[in-house]
Design a protein around this motif. Structure first.
Motif, PDB file in Angstrom:
ATOM      1  N   GLY A   3       0.814  -1.208   0.000  1.00  0.00           N
ATOM      2  CA  GLY A   3       0.000   0.000   0.000  1.00  0.00           C
ATOM      3  C   GLY A   3       0.849   1.259   0.000  1.00  0.00           C
ATOM      4  O   GLY A   3       0.537   2.237  -0.679  1.00  0.00           O
ATOM      5  N   LEU A   4       1.950   1.238   0.736  1.00  0.00           N
ATOM      6  CA  LEU A   4       2.855   2.377   0.779  1.00  0.00           C
ATOM      7  C   LEU A   4       3.564   2.553  -0.564  1.00  0.00           C
ATOM      8  O   LEU A   4       3.730   3.681  -1.048  1.00  0.00           O
ATOM      9  CB  LEU A   4       3.869   2.182   1.908  1.00  0.00           C
ATOM     10  CG  LEU A   4       4.609   3.398   2.415  1.00  0.00           C
ATOM     11  CD1 LEU A   4       3.647   4.496   2.837  1.00  0.00           C
ATOM     12  CD2 LEU A   4       5.503   3.004   3.566  1.00  0.00           C
ATOM     13  N   GLY A  66       5.057  -6.306  -5.764  1.00  0.00           N
ATOM     14  CA  GLY A  66       5.004  -6.022  -4.342  1.00  0.00           C
ATOM     15  C   GLY A  66       4.960  -7.270  -3.497  1.00  0.00           C
ATOM     16  O   GLY A  66       4.544  -8.334  -3.940  1.00  0.00           O
ATOM     17  N   GLY A  67       5.396  -7.091  -2.276  1.00  0.00           N
ATOM     18  CA  GLY A  67       5.350  -8.158  -1.304  1.00  0.00           C
ATOM     19  C   GLY A  67       5.391  -7.568   0.085  1.00  0.00           C
ATOM     20  O   GLY A  67       5.417  -6.349   0.261  1.00  0.00           O
ATOM     21  N   ASP A  69       7.791  -7.480   2.128  1.00  0.00           N
ATOM     22  CA  ASP A  69       9.062  -6.860   2.499  1.00  0.00           C
ATOM     23  C   ASP A  69       9.482  -5.712   1.583  1.00  0.00           C
ATOM     24  O   ASP A  69      10.545  -5.140   1.759  1.00  0.00           O
ATOM     25  CB  ASP A  69      10.168  -7.909   2.550  1.00  0.00           C
ATOM     26  CG  ASP A  69      10.369  -8.602   1.212  1.00  0.00           C
ATOM     27  OD1 ASP A  69       9.477  -8.527   0.348  1.00  0.00           O
ATOM     28  OD2 ASP A  69      11.432  -9.224   1.033  1.00  0.00           O
ATOM     29  N   GLY A  70       8.647  -5.341   0.605  1.00  0.00           N
ATOM     30  CA  GLY A  70       9.010  -4.220  -0.244  1.00  0.00           C
ATOM     31  C   GLY A  70       8.174  -4.127  -1.501  1.00  0.00           C
ATOM     32  O   GLY A  70       7.293  -4.956  -1.742  1.00  0.00           O
ATOM     33  N   HIS A  71       8.486  -3.130  -2.299  1.00  0.00           N
ATOM     34  CA  HIS A  71       7.731  -2.846  -3.508  1.00  0.00           C
ATOM     35  C   HIS A  71       8.734  -2.393  -4.570  1.00  0.00           C
ATOM     36  O   HIS A  71       9.610  -1.574  -4.279  1.00  0.00           O
ATOM     37  CB  HIS A  71       6.720  -1.726  -3.224  1.00  0.00           C
ATOM     38  CG  HIS A  71       5.532  -1.737  -4.094  1.00  0.00           C
ATOM     39  ND1 HIS A  71       4.444  -2.539  -3.871  1.00  0.00           N
ATOM     40  CD2 HIS A  71       5.250  -1.038  -5.218  1.00  0.00           C
ATOM     41  CE1 HIS A  71       3.533  -2.317  -4.794  1.00  0.00           C
ATOM     42  NE2 HIS A  71       4.004  -1.409  -5.638  1.00  0.00           N
ATOM     43  N   VAL A  72       8.613  -2.927  -5.783  1.00  0.00           N
ATOM     44  CA  VAL A  72       9.495  -2.550  -6.874  1.00  0.00           C
ATOM     45  C   VAL A  72       8.649  -1.919  -7.965  1.00  0.00           C
ATOM     46  O   VAL A  72       7.656  -2.504  -8.425  1.00  0.00           O
ATOM     47  CB  VAL A  72      10.263  -3.768  -7.428  1.00  0.00           C
ATOM     48  CG1 VAL A  72      11.130  -3.363  -8.626  1.00  0.00           C
ATOM     49  CG2 VAL A  72      11.122  -4.403  -6.340  1.00  0.00           C
ATOM     50  N   LEU A  73       9.045  -0.718  -8.388  1.00  0.00           N
ATOM     51  CA  LEU A  73       8.351   0.023  -9.434  1.00  0.00           C
ATOM     52  C   LEU A  73       9.299   0.149 -10.622  1.00  0.00           C
ATOM     53  O   LEU A  73      10.352   0.792 -10.513  1.00  0.00           O
ATOM     54  CB  LEU A  73       7.949   1.409  -8.939  1.00  0.00           C
ATOM     55  CG  LEU A  73       7.071   1.429  -7.693  1.00  0.00           C
ATOM     56  CD1 LEU A  73       7.044   2.816  -7.076  1.00  0.00           C
ATOM     57  CD2 LEU A  73       5.670   0.974  -8.059  1.00  0.00           C
ATOM     58  N   ARG A  74       8.946  -0.474 -11.731  1.00  0.00           N
ATOM     59  CA  ARG A  74       9.778  -0.407 -12.934  1.00  0.00           C
ATOM     60  C   ARG A  74       9.359   0.803 -13.757  1.00  0.00           C
ATOM     61  O   ARG A  74       8.168   1.056 -13.935  1.00  0.00           O
ATOM     62  CB  ARG A  74       9.613  -1.683 -13.745  1.00  0.00           C
ATOM     63  CG  ARG A  74      10.507  -1.741 -14.942  1.00  0.00           C
ATOM     64  CD  ARG A  74      10.375  -3.071 -15.648  1.00  0.00           C
ATOM     65  NE  ARG A  74      11.119  -3.014 -16.882  1.00  0.00           N
ATOM     66  CZ  ARG A  74      10.879  -3.785 -17.912  1.00  0.00           C
ATOM     67  NH1 ARG A  74       9.929  -4.705 -17.851  1.00  0.00           N
ATOM     68  NH2 ARG A  74      11.601  -3.669 -19.002  1.00  0.00           N
ATOM     69  N   GLY A  97      10.178  -0.456   3.691  1.00  0.00           N
ATOM     70  CA  GLY A  97       9.715   0.294   4.842  1.00  0.00           C
ATOM     71  C   GLY A  97       8.823  -0.515   5.739  1.00  0.00           C
ATOM     72  O   GLY A  97       8.787  -1.745   5.681  1.00  0.00           O
ATOM     73  N   THR A  98       8.101   0.206   6.552  1.00  0.00           N
ATOM     74  CA  THR A  98       7.135  -0.387   7.459  1.00  0.00           C
ATOM     75  C   THR A  98       5.754  -0.201   6.846  1.00  0.00           C
ATOM     76  O   THR A  98       5.625   0.274   5.722  1.00  0.00           O
ATOM     77  CB  THR A  98       7.202   0.311   8.828  1.00  0.00           C
ATOM     78  OG1 THR A  98       6.763   1.663   8.677  1.00  0.00           O
ATOM     79  CG2 THR A  98       8.620   0.284   9.395  1.00  0.00           C
TER      80      THR A  98
END
Length: 128
Positions: A3-4, A66-67, A69-74, A97-98
């Protein structure tokens, strides 16, 4: 975490750098694609993101992953080199992040020629 990452993407796509930085922890770590030393804090991150927005042309996110433990934006974009040529680049924003704030943002770009042009343009903006 996803979400973040989605909120960060929405802020960047809207061109709202302030909103993107507001999602970050006060001591956020930014890992640059062209500088070895990490940057720490919201103020340096804000300056970098503002500079990037003036250097990148045709910036757009093309995928996200996303997962917990993090998010990857290509993304794809172009950057003008010293000879005035537009160089296509692709990269990723890796957001960690949190549930409530981004604690680390890593950016990776390719190819080398575009990364070199990006480094030169950013250095000129950030060093005055």
């Amino acid at each position: 975490m996803s979400g973040l990452g989605e909120k960060f993407r929405a802020a960047v796509e809207a061109g709202d750098i302030g909103a993107a930085v507001d999602l970050c922890a006060e001591d956020v770590t930014f890992l640059s694609p062209v500088v070895h030393k990490p940057y720490r804090g919201k103020a340096p991150l804000g300056a970098i993101l503002h500079a990037v927005f003036s250097v990148f042309e045709n910036f757009r996110y093309v995928a996200e992953y996303g997962g917990d433990d993090g998010h990857v934006l290509r993304f794809t974009a172009s950057v003008r080199d010293a000879e005035g040529r537009d160089l296509a680049l692709e990269g990723v924003d890796i957001v960690h992040g949190t549930e409530t704030e981004i604690t680390e943002l890593t950016v990776l770009v390719r190819p080398y020629s575009a990364a070199t042009a990006l480094r030169a343009r950013m250095a000129a903006l950030l060093t005055g």
